[in-house]
Design an enzyme around this catalytic site. Sequence first.
Site, mmCIF file in Angstrom:
data_model
loop_
_atom_site.group_PDB
_atom_site.id
_atom_site.type_symbol
_atom_site.label_atom_id
_atom_site.label_comp_id
_atom_site.label_asym_id
_atom_site.label_seq_id
_atom_site.Cartn_x
_atom_site.Cartn_y
_atom_site.Cartn_z
ATOM 1 N N ASN A 186 0.687 -1.338 -0.395
ATOM 2 C CA ASN A 186 -0.029 0.028 -0.242
ATOM 3 C C ASN A 186 0.534 0.927 0.060
ATOM 4 O O ASN A 186 2.355 1.373 0.141
ATOM 5 C CB ASN A 186 -0.661 -0.216 0.705
ATOM 6 C CG ASN A 186 -0.369 -0.107 2.190
ATOM 7 O OD1 ASN A 186 0.946 0.264 2.864
ATOM 8 N ND2 ASN A 186 -1.068 -0.770 3.192
ATOM 9 N N ASP A 248 -4.970 -9.306 2.552
ATOM 10 C CA ASP A 248 -5.117 -10.843 2.742
ATOM 11 C C ASP A 248 -5.894 -11.071 1.321
ATOM 12 O O ASP A 248 -5.291 -11.589 0.576
ATOM 13 C CB ASP A 248 -4.970 -10.789 3.667
ATOM 14 C CG ASP A 248 -3.980 -10.189 5.624
ATOM 15 O OD1 ASP A 248 -2.584 -9.532 4.559
ATOM 16 O OD2 ASP A 248 -4.208 -10.638 6.041
#
Length: 320
Positions: A186, A248
């Site tokens: 990210n 995830d």
Amino acid sequence: MTVVVVGSVNTDVVARVARIPGPGETLLGEDLARYGGGKGANQAVAAARAGGARVAFVGAVGSDPDADVRRRDLETEGIDTTGLVSVPGPTGTALITVAADGENAIVVAAGANAAREELEPAQRDVLARAGAVITQLEVPVPLVLQAGRERPEGSLFLLNAAPSAAMTEPATAADLLAVTDVLVVNEHELADIAGAIGTEAAIVQVAEQVPVLIVTLGSAGALVVVGTERRQVPAFEVTAVDTTGAGDTFCGVLAARLAATRPAEGSVPAIETVADAARVASAAAALAVGTAGAQDSVPTAGAVADLLARAAPRDTESTS
Ligand code: RIB
């Protein structure tokens, strides 16, 4: 094709609160819930539910009652656990607060996840069968590096550099990026790798070090970068209930899709292949955000297909 996930497995102990508490603050939360978690185990469950590839897990649980529960979580999904070793002491535990807007704050007591810096023989046997390997950084860096260096020739190595604290050490980051085919981060993790040089400069710098870079951008979707080419993958709109494990889910589904659609061993996937996989992963992550829990929120392949069908007109955009 087998996807081998090398990573952590935790019991998530979750309290819902109105908002994430500040330093020194006590808040009254709602009921306490326990879920299967750990970035590695979450990604393994996501890859298994995506279908298209066998999934094997390499990691460690402790010698406490949680160990059997976490092992069963994986086995129930059809995940091969011959690489899940037992070590003395507690299984990993994550203490999580989830706010009303779905945001979370997580502290991980690593327990068994930190117990081994070297793969055991049974784990190396599992790794030897990998067509694709995906790892994160909730287990010791030497273990991740060993997996990257010892994976079968021609296999695809994906690194989700989360949590990214270890990547702020330039030598560690360089070692990890040197074995990585597909890096998923990210914006915060990207900044930890590249330093505070701004997102655009960081993308350019990191994309020079890995064949494929994927930057997840929350509600703005994801950016796929292969060399100088870019594709913007739009996000799917959701009402956030619990963001835990959404990243995830993205990574696990991405790994399963890339493993299932890989044209030839040893080749880096084409940008369109990666962008397609990222779009499916993004749909799965959006569904995950709408349900509480980490592994509990991972959607089935059918639910993802339904969302993609409903959202069919939204294509990836070329930004290069
Ligand atoms: O990414 C979410 C996960 O981070 C949780 O399941 C928790 O266990 C921590 O590892």
